[in-house]
Design a protein around this motif. Sequence first.
Motif, PDB file in Angstrom:
ATOM      1  N   ARG A   1      35.885 -41.538 -27.158  1.00 14.15           N
ATOM      2  CA  ARG A   1      35.586 -40.751 -25.971  1.00 14.15           C
ATOM      3  C   ARG A   1      34.201 -40.134 -26.145  1.00 14.15           C
ATOM      4  O   ARG A   1      33.400 -40.282 -24.946  1.00 14.15           O
ATOM      5  CB  ARG A   1      36.524 -39.821 -25.573  1.00 14.15           C
TER       6      ARG A   1
ATOM      7  N   GLU B   1      38.358 -40.215 -18.067  1.00 18.33           N
ATOM      8  CA  GLU B   1      37.108 -40.862 -18.182  1.00 18.33           C
ATOM      9  C   GLU B   1      37.239 -42.090 -17.552  1.00 18.33           C
ATOM     10  O   GLU B   1      36.187 -42.927 -17.892  1.00 18.33           O
ATOM     11  CB  GLU B   1      36.680 -40.985 -19.687  1.00 18.33           C
TER      12      GLU B   1
ATOM     13  N   LEU C   1      33.382 -31.492 -22.034  1.00 16.04           N
ATOM     14  CA  LEU C   1      34.213 -31.423 -21.064  1.00 16.04           C
ATOM     15  C   LEU C   1      35.102 -30.041 -21.099  1.00 16.04           C
ATOM     16  O   LEU C   1      35.499 -29.628 -21.665  1.00 16.04           O
ATOM     17  CB  LEU C   1      35.280 -32.510 -21.527  1.00 16.04           C
TER      18      LEU C   1
ATOM     19  N   HIS D   1      27.878 -46.725 -16.373  1.00 12.48           N
ATOM     20  CA  HIS D   1      28.911 -46.171 -15.646  1.00 12.48           C
ATOM     21  C   HIS D   1      29.407 -46.854 -14.510  1.00 12.48           C
ATOM     22  O   HIS D   1      30.515 -46.604 -13.831  1.00 12.48           O
ATOM     23  CB  HIS D   1      28.120 -44.886 -14.976  1.00 12.48           C
TER      24      HIS D   1
ATOM     25  N   ARG E   1      29.138 -35.256 -20.681  1.00 15.54           N
ATOM     26  CA  ARG E   1      29.715 -36.119 -21.507  1.00 15.54           C
ATOM     27  C   ARG E   1      28.966 -36.299 -22.727  1.00 15.54           C
ATOM     28  O   ARG E   1      29.452 -36.319 -24.004  1.00 15.54           O
ATOM     29  CB  ARG E   1      30.014 -37.430 -21.084  1.00 15.54           C
TER      30      ARG E   1
ATOM     31  N   GLU F   1      27.140 -37.591 -16.920  1.00 15.55           N
ATOM     32  CA  GLU F   1      26.728 -38.126 -18.135  1.00 15.55           C
ATOM     33  C   GLU F   1      26.279 -37.136 -19.268  1.00 15.55           C
ATOM     34  O   GLU F   1      26.522 -37.464 -20.530  1.00 15.55           O
ATOM     35  CB  GLU F   1      25.699 -39.343 -17.763  1.00 15.55           C
TER      36      GLU F   1
END
Length: 554
Positions: free
Chosen positions: A322, A364, A517, A334, A512, A509
Motif C-alpha cells: 500500500r 486505494e 492516510l 494513477h 500517499r 499522491e
Amino acid sequence: MGFFLILTLVIVGLPVGVLAMPADLVKPWEYDGIEECKNSRADIYFLLGSTSSVWIVDYDKQLEFVVSLVNHFHIHPNITRVGLGIFADDFLPVIDIGDYPDKDTLIRAIRLTRYLSGNRYTDKGLKGLRTYGFRPGVVRPGVKKIGVVVTDGPSRYHSNTGAEATLAREENIWLLAIGVGGNVGREELSIIASQPKDRFVFHVASFSILGTLAHTLALSTCSLHLPQADNTTCRRRKKMDVMFVYNAAAMSSRNINKVREFTRLVMGEFSIASGNVRVGVISQGCQGGDIELAQYINQEDLAQALVNYPQAKLDSLLRKLRRWGYYPAREGRHLALKMAVVFVDDVIASKYDVLYEALLLGYEDVLIYVVAIGENYDMSEVNQLATSQAHVTQMGSYDDLLNLTRIQQFLFKFCERNSPSVPVVNTSSSAVYVSSCAFSTSSSASTPPITSSSDLSSSRSPTISLKAAPLSAPLNVLTSSSPPTASSKTFASVSASAESSPSSTSSSESQRSSDSLTVSAARLSWSAPARSNVLNLAICPSFLITLLFILCCS
C-alpha cells in the motif's frame, strides 16, 4: 584522350549522383557522431531550468552541454530530431522538434536561447514537454520519444512534478533526469526519471563538468527502444500496474521457485513491452529484530527473545504494498488499474491486521486477487481478503501453479471476466468518515451494518455504519496507518482521503507518499459489555448536539 574523358565524367557525374541519392539515405561521410547513434530514429526534447538560481554563465554552460550532446546525434529529418524548451515560473518553448533539419543550424539556434528568471516550477516544464513538445502532428509515429530534463534544485511543488512525470511516462516518453549541484536530491530526480533509475538518473557537482556526461547520455538515448505494440487481450489492453505478493520467509525455496515460475508464466500474457502493463513483486517484509552476539547475557532472556522473535507476516507485506507498491516515484500510474495477486497457503496469522490492510488497499482502488494453495487455509478468510469471491483461485498444491490448465483458470478471472467495480469515494467532501454511533445517519443509512468480521469482504464502501459492536475504547483519530494489534481483537474502520477533482490528484499522491492516510479508528470489541453503551451514546454527534442545545437553553 581517354584518360581526360574518364576524369571529366567522374568530376561531373559525382555531384549529380550525390544529388540524385534518396534524402533518407544515411551518408557515412556526413556523420561525425558516435556509431550507436548513426541510425537511431528518435525525437528528443531538452527541458532546461532557467530559474533565478542558475547564474547566466552557468546557463550558457547548460546550453553548451546540449550542443555537445547534439554533436553525438545524427541530426536528420528522418533519423534524429531535436527540440528544446526552458522553464522557470512557466514553460517556454524555444525550438520545435524538426524545426532545424541539419546540425549546424540547430546548434546556432540552441546557442541563441534566451535566459529567463523566476521560481522553479518543474511540473509546468514537464507538462509543456508532454503537451507541447511532443504534441500530435510534431512527433513521428513509430519513433521513440525521449525527454532530457536538467534541473539544479527541488521543484516548487514536489507532488505536482511527480504527477506530471507520471503522465509523460504513461505516454511512452522516456525521461532522463539530470541534477546539477548540491541542492537537488536523488528523490527529486527519481520522481522524474524512467525506470531503471540507475540508468535514467544522473548527477554532477556543477555546471562546469556537465559536459562530461554528453557521451554517456548519448549512448543511453540512442540505445533506448520503441515500446512494442500491445497484441494481448488481457482486460482489453488497459493499463495495469500488477504486484505479486507472497511471504518468502514462510515458504521453502522449492515452493518459492514454483511461485516465481507461475508469475513468469502469467506475465507471458501481459503486454509489458508495450508499456501498458507493469509488474512488480513484494516478497520480503521489513521486520528487523535480529539478535546480536552477546545481546542477552542470561539464558532466560534469550529464550524469551526467541519466543518473541518477529516473523514476516502477510499484513506487513500488504502494508508495504500500500505504501510503496503503486507510488509514482516507483512508476505507479494513477490512471492505471491497480491490481495485486496475493498467495496464501495457511491460516492467516494476525487476521484482523491483514483484513485492515486489505480494507485500506480497497480505498486505494486496488483489486486484490488471491491464489489459495493447499488445504490448510481458511476459505472464509481468503474470501474476505480478496476484493470479491470471484477473485479467488484455488490450487490443490504448489505443483498446480505449474499446471497450464490452472494457470488459464487464473488468467480467465484476472484478464477476461468483468471484475466488480471498486467503490468510488464520495467526492463531495475531502474525506469520508465512518459513523461509530449506534444510530444510522443519513449518509450511511443505505449501507448494511458490519455485524461480524465475515461481513468485511462485502463491506467495501467508504461509508460504513457500525451498529452491532459497542465501543470498548475511546474514539481515536490516527494520522498513521498502524493497524490495531491482533491480541486486542480490535478492528478499525477507515476514513480515507478522497480525490475531489483531477486537479487534486497530485495532492492525494503526496499524502500517499507520506503515508498520512487519515483513519478514524473506532476500536470495537467483539464482546458487548453493557457499560460501553454509555460511551457509545456519548460520542454520537446527534446526542452531543442535543445535549449542547439543552445546556444553552438552560
